[in-house]
Design a protein around this motif. Structure first.
Motif, short mmCIF file in Angstrom:
data_model
loop_
_atom_site.label_atom_id
_atom_site.label_comp_id
_atom_site.label_asym_id
_atom_site.label_seq_id
_atom_site.Cartn_x
_atom_site.Cartn_y
_atom_site.Cartn_z
N THR A 46 0.54 -3.84 -5.90
CA THR A 46 0.65 -2.48 -5.34
C THR A 46 -0.70 -1.79 -5.45
O THR A 46 -1.51 -2.09 -6.33
CB THR A 46 1.71 -1.64 -6.07
OG1 THR A 46 1.22 -1.26 -7.36
CG2 THR A 46 3.02 -2.40 -6.20
N SER A 47 -0.91 -0.84 -4.55
CA SER A 47 -2.19 -0.13 -4.54
C SER A 47 -2.03 1.22 -3.85
O SER A 47 -1.29 1.35 -2.87
CB SER A 47 -3.24 -0.95 -3.81
OG SER A 47 -4.43 -0.21 -3.60
N HIS B 245 -7.67 -2.21 -4.09
CA HIS B 245 -6.70 -3.26 -4.35
C HIS B 245 -7.37 -4.57 -4.74
O HIS B 245 -8.57 -4.77 -4.52
CB HIS B 245 -5.78 -3.48 -3.14
CG HIS B 245 -6.49 -3.94 -1.91
ND1 HIS B 245 -6.90 -3.06 -0.93
CD2 HIS B 245 -6.87 -5.17 -1.49
CE1 HIS B 245 -7.50 -3.74 0.04
NE2 HIS B 245 -7.49 -5.03 -0.28
N GLU C 251 0.84 -1.18 0.00
CA GLU C 251 0.00 0.00 0.00
C GLU C 251 0.88 1.24 0.00
O GLU C 251 1.88 1.30 0.72
CB GLU C 251 -0.93 0.00 1.22
CG GLU C 251 -1.91 -1.16 1.23
CD GLU C 251 -2.84 -1.13 2.43
OE1 GLU C 251 -2.39 -0.65 3.49
OE2 GLU C 251 -3.99 -1.57 2.30
N SER D 232 0.49 8.10 -3.56
CA SER D 232 1.04 8.45 -4.86
C SER D 232 2.39 9.16 -4.69
O SER D 232 2.55 10.01 -3.83
CB SER D 232 0.06 9.36 -5.60
OG SER D 232 0.54 9.68 -6.88
N ASP E 110 0.95 -3.85 -10.74
CA ASP E 110 1.00 -2.47 -10.27
C ASP E 110 -0.36 -1.81 -10.49
O ASP E 110 -0.73 -1.48 -11.62
CB ASP E 110 2.10 -1.71 -11.01
CG ASP E 110 2.40 -0.35 -10.40
OD1 ASP E 110 1.85 -0.04 -9.33
OD2 ASP E 110 3.20 0.39 -11.01
N GLU E 111 -1.13 -1.64 -9.42
CA GLU E 111 -2.48 -1.08 -9.48
C GLU E 111 -3.35 -1.76 -10.54
O GLU E 111 -3.87 -1.11 -11.45
CB GLU E 111 -2.42 0.43 -9.73
CG GLU E 111 -1.89 1.22 -8.54
CD GLU E 111 -2.21 2.70 -8.67
OE1 GLU E 111 -3.41 3.04 -8.58
OE2 GLU E 111 -1.29 3.49 -8.86
N SER F 146 -7.31 -0.51 -10.78
CA SER F 146 -7.59 0.92 -10.56
C SER F 146 -8.80 1.41 -11.34
O SER F 146 -9.48 2.34 -10.92
CB SER F 146 -6.36 1.76 -10.92
OG SER F 146 -6.04 1.60 -12.29
N GLN G 163 1.57 -0.46 -14.42
CA GLN G 163 0.45 0.46 -14.20
C GLN G 163 -0.01 1.08 -15.51
O GLN G 163 -1.21 1.23 -15.75
CB GLN G 163 0.85 1.55 -13.21
CG GLN G 163 -0.25 2.56 -12.92
CD GLN G 163 0.22 3.69 -12.02
OE1 GLN G 163 1.33 3.66 -11.49
NE2 GLN G 163 -0.61 4.69 -11.84
N SER H 248 5.65 2.18 -8.40
CA SER H 248 5.95 1.79 -9.79
C SER H 248 7.45 1.67 -10.00
O SER H 248 7.92 0.81 -10.76
CB SER H 248 5.35 2.80 -10.77
OG SER H 248 3.93 2.78 -10.70
#
Length: 214
Positions: free
Chosen positions: A198-199, A203, A40, A43, A166-167, A170, A93, A48
């Motif tokens: 990742t988030s 998630h 978690e 930004s 990666d996300e 989303s 991502q 990433s």
């Protein structure tokens, strides 16, 4: 590959910052094959970048990243080629799909390199994830959420010891997120690969062995 280890790893851009609080940066961390991890992050904290470091796409970091005890900086191009075909899979991502190619052509490019999946299995995933009608449609004409599902299928078109996502949800609704999680769990059970997600909020709904804060 059974272990990915980070030893005092830190993006070079963060080197001058004081008071970094993280479960990963400037720590001794190991990801084990067969286990699942959620990272978690807010930004801009480097999630990433972490994926790119592990995948060998970037090297602008301090410290050490090691695969089964081998510093990845010692790996040659041929080593990375083999790792990316047989051991490491990633869903970036930004997806990195080819806009002018169709959904099937994007997946086929990866599968042709590995020969890992048959077309029938790939088509079944398209159907399960609700994008069967996008099979022959250029990626550039699809929504980002639809593209995420294509990139996810592409990431599964290889054998792997670890898969980094990666996300990955989303731009997906909860229903599609659950479908993706089910498919990923089934494949992890078959192959025994480790999962790192990742988030920055939403998630992938998995049973995680560990949740870390970046």
């Amino acid at each position: 590959m059974n272990t990915i280890e980070l030893q005092q790893t830190l993006p070079e851009v963060f080197a001058g910052r004081d008071g970094i609080v993280s479960d990963i940066w400037h720590r001794q961390v190991a990801f084990q094959k067969g286990k699942s991890y959620l990272i978690e992050a807010a930004s801009g904290t480097g999630k990433s970048s972490l994926c790119s470091f592990v995948y060998g796409y970037r090297q602008d970091y301090q410290g050490i990243i090691a695969f089964d005890g081998t510093n990845v900086r010692k790996l040659h191009v041929a080593d990375w080629v083999e790792l990316r075909k047989r051991s490491l899979s990633i869903l970036f991502q930004e997806l990195r799909l080819f806009a002018e190619l169709t959904a099937w052509e994007n997946v086929k490019l990866k599968n042709n390199l590995t020969g890992f999946r048959d077309k029938k299995e790939i088509r079944r995933w398209f159907e399960e994830l609700g994008i069967a009608d996008k099979w022959d449609q250029p990626i550039g004409r699809m929504s980002f959420g639809q593209q995420q599902r294509v990139a996810f299928i592409r990431a599964l078109c290889q054998p792997a010891d670890f898969i980094f996502l990666d996300e990955p949800v989303s731009h997906l609704d909860d229903g599609n997120g659950r479908l993706m999680a089910r498919i990923l769990t089934e494949e992890a059970a078959k192959q025994g690969f480790g999962i790192v997600v990742t988030s920055i909020g939403k998630h992938l709904p998995l049973e995680y062995d560990a949740v870390m804060q970046l």
